[in-house]
Design an enzyme around this catalytic site. Structure first.
Site, PDB file in Angstrom:
ATOM      1  N   ASP A   1     -17.345   8.242  10.209  1.00 23.69           N
ATOM      2  CA  ASP A   1     -16.547   9.116  11.082  1.00 23.69           C
ATOM      3  C   ASP A   1     -17.353   9.571  12.295  1.00 23.69           C
ATOM      4  O   ASP A   1     -18.580   9.680  12.227  1.00 23.69           O
ATOM      5  CB  ASP A   1     -16.066  10.328  10.258  1.00 23.69           C
ATOM      6  CG  ASP A   1     -14.891  11.033  10.913  1.00 23.69           C
ATOM      7  OD1 ASP A   1     -14.309  10.486  11.871  1.00 23.69           O
ATOM      8  OD2 ASP A   1     -14.547  12.140  10.457  1.00 23.69           O
TER       9      ASP A   1
ATOM     10  N   HIS B   1     -15.808   3.260  19.135  1.00 27.93           N
ATOM     11  CA  HIS B   1     -15.489   2.327  18.040  1.00 27.93           C
ATOM     12  C   HIS B   1     -16.330   1.059  18.151  1.00 27.93           C
ATOM     13  O   HIS B   1     -16.760   0.501  17.152  1.00 27.93           O
ATOM     14  CB  HIS B   1     -13.997   1.983  18.046  1.00 27.93           C
ATOM     15  CG  HIS B   1     -13.118   3.161  17.735  1.00 27.93           C
ATOM     16  ND1 HIS B   1     -13.403   4.023  16.702  1.00 27.93           N
ATOM     17  CD2 HIS B   1     -11.980   3.624  18.306  1.00 27.93           C
ATOM     18  CE1 HIS B   1     -12.471   4.965  16.651  1.00 27.93           C
ATOM     19  NE2 HIS B   1     -11.609   4.750  17.613  1.00 27.93           N
TER      20      HIS B   1
ATOM     21  N   LEU C   1     -24.947  -8.584  -2.001  1.00 21.94           N
ATOM     22  CA  LEU C   1     -24.182  -7.359  -1.733  1.00 21.94           C
ATOM     23  C   LEU C   1     -22.691  -7.645  -1.552  1.00 21.94           C
ATOM     24  O   LEU C   1     -22.311  -8.572  -0.836  1.00 21.94           O
ATOM     25  CB  LEU C   1     -24.715  -6.708  -0.444  1.00 21.94           C
ATOM     26  CG  LEU C   1     -23.951  -5.473   0.048  1.00 21.94           C
ATOM     27  CD1 LEU C   1     -24.346  -4.247  -0.770  1.00 21.94           C
ATOM     28  CD2 LEU C   1     -24.216  -5.221   1.527  1.00 21.94           C
TER      29      LEU C   1
HETATM   30  C1  IPE Z   1     -11.359   8.952   7.987  1.00 22.04           C
HETATM   31  O1  IPE Z   1     -11.615   9.479   9.237  1.00 22.04           O
HETATM   32  C2  IPE Z   1     -10.948   7.522   8.104  1.00 22.04           C
HETATM   33  C3  IPE Z   1     -11.989   6.587   8.552  1.00 22.04           C
HETATM   34  C4  IPE Z   1     -13.230   6.880   8.820  1.00 22.04           C
HETATM   35  C5  IPE Z   1     -11.551   5.226   8.678  1.00 22.04           C
HETATM   36  P1  IPE Z   1     -10.506  10.280  10.065  1.00 22.04           P
HETATM   37  O2  IPE Z   1     -11.147  10.662  11.355  1.00 22.04           O
HETATM   38  O3  IPE Z   1      -9.261   9.497  10.152  1.00 22.04           O
HETATM   39  O4  IPE Z   1     -10.257  11.543   9.137  1.00 22.04           O
HETATM   40  P2  IPE Z   1      -9.635  12.969   9.458  1.00 22.04           P
HETATM   41  O5  IPE Z   1      -8.337  12.742  10.152  1.00 22.04           O
HETATM   42  O6  IPE Z   1     -10.598  13.681  10.339  1.00 22.04           O
HETATM   43  O7  IPE Z   1      -9.502  13.627   8.134  1.00 22.04           O
HETATM   44  C1  IPE Z   2     -14.010   7.016  12.796  1.00 19.16           C
HETATM   45  O1  IPE Z   2     -14.176   7.678  14.001  1.00 19.16           O
HETATM   46  C2  IPE Z   2     -13.312   5.700  12.967  1.00 19.16           C
HETATM   47  C3  IPE Z   2     -11.942   5.680  12.455  1.00 19.16           C
HETATM   48  C4  IPE Z   2     -11.324   6.660  11.886  1.00 19.16           C
HETATM   49  C5  IPE Z   2     -11.222   4.445  12.614  1.00 19.16           C
HETATM   50  P1  IPE Z   2     -13.034   8.580  14.629  1.00 19.16           P
HETATM   51  O2  IPE Z   2     -12.226   7.744  15.545  1.00 19.16           O
HETATM   52  O3  IPE Z   2     -12.278   9.303  13.604  1.00 19.16           O
HETATM   53  O4  IPE Z   2     -13.902   9.587  15.484  1.00 19.16           O
HETATM   54  P2  IPE Z   2     -13.645  11.140  15.682  1.00 19.16           P
HETATM   55  O5  IPE Z   2     -13.538  11.741  14.327  1.00 19.16           O
HETATM   56  O6  IPE Z   2     -12.379  11.259  16.454  1.00 19.16           O
HETATM   57  O7  IPE Z   2     -14.833  11.618  16.436  1.00 19.16           O
HETATM   58 MG    MG Z   3     -12.499  11.090  12.690  1.00 19.05          MG
END
Ligand code: IPE
Ligand code: IPE
Ligand code: MG
Length: 256
Positions: free
Chosen positions: A36, A53, A147
């Site tokens: 995240d 990303h 792995l």
């Molecule tokens: C969780 O992250 C999903 C992934 C990392 C793929 P999110 O950014 O979607 O989670 P929330 O919305 O903050 O809970």
């Molecule tokens: C995690 O990073 C990737 C996915 C959920 C696909 P985020 O896109 O959720 O990044 P933040 O949480 O908005 O910083």
């Molecule tokens: Mg996120």
């Protein structure tokens, strides 16, 4: 037995100490990561979210290499949740291209490292180009014995549990199963993770301390580890710190 870490310089005393502290036999078998913070990483730099990303994707390679070096059995990476469809279409489209880009770039290296690619999640809900790339990677690596790189793509725990219940009910209706057949072990056979041990360690980056619908059943006794570091900045040293912290935990499973 202390484990040799390929990426640690011998001169670094502190690192050497940490290295000595990591015991191979006490390493987790299965590590799951909620990757995240990509969006915030980009925002901090005045870049569009998708740049985060892309950086996050390159980081996956680094951590997969480290996990393979530690000879972990499985690494599950949360790449896209069933709730992530709520994001703007352009971002979703970009995210759906990443598995293809990742696998096109790194598949030869994964093959060379004996990594086996698997996925969990609703496969039929993915665009064809994403499915094709993943199928190719699964096929090319299916005989590998190192792995297990398990990518959670269009994954949501509640969806997984609901689908499992439906499959079980279908088996009952077909006369192949009865309610008495249902127990924790047999139920696990209906989950996407049926061939995997439960995660021993779950890491979440970016400061959020929640599961966001990730491996709810499987994480019943998983050790949780959180860091404020954003996913694109999560490196091998921090990964090693998580593993070494894990080794200091006392897992009791309800016992004493
Ligand atoms: C969780 O992250 C999903 C992934 C990392 C793929 P999110 O950014 O979607 O989670 P929330 O919305 O903050 O809970
Ligand atoms: C995690 O990073 C990737 C996915 C959920 C696909 P985020 O896109 O959720 O990044 P933040 O949480 O908005 O910083
Ligand atoms: Mg996120």
């Amino acid at each position: 037995m202390p484990i040799k870490l390929p990426f640690l310089g011998k001169k670094n005393k502190h690192k050497q100490k940490q290295q000595d502290a990591l015991q191979k036999e006490a390493l987790p078998k299965h590590v799951a990561i909620i990757m995240d913070g990509n969006g915030r990483w980009a925002k901090k730099r005045g870049m569009p979210r998708v740049a985060g990303h892309k950086e996050g994707m390159s980081n996956v390679k680094k951590i997969v290499t480290a996990a393979s070096g530690y000879q972990l059995e499985a690494l599950t990476l949360y790449a896209f949740s069933t709730e992530n469809w709520r994001r703007p279409k352009a971002e979703v489209d970009y995210l759906m291209k990443l598995p293809m880009e990742f696998l096109n770039t790194y598949l030869p290296e994964l093959v060379e490292k004996n990594v086996k690619v698997q996925t969990i999640g609703r496969f039929d809900g993915l665009p064809k180009h994403t499915r094709d790339a993943v199928e190719k990677a699964k096929d090319r690596t299916k005989g590998n014995t190192g792995l297990i790189l398990n990518i959670a793509l269009n994954y949501g725990s509640r969806n997984e549990l609901m689908e499992a219940m439906k499959s079980f009910l279908n088996d009952v209706q077909a006369g192949n199963k009865s309610a008495e057949d249902l127990n924790e072990e047999s139920f696990s056979e209906y989950l996407y993770t049926k061939n995997l041990p439960d995660p021993d360690l779950l890491i979440r980056t970016s400061g959020e301390q929640r599961l966001s619908n990730f491996l709810l059943w499987q994480s019943a006794y998983t050790e949780l580890w959180f860091t404020d570091v954003l996913w694109p900045d999560f490196d091998e040293q921090l990964f090693e710190k998580a593993l070494s912290d894990y080794q200091k935990r006392k897992r009791r499973y309800g016992g004493i």
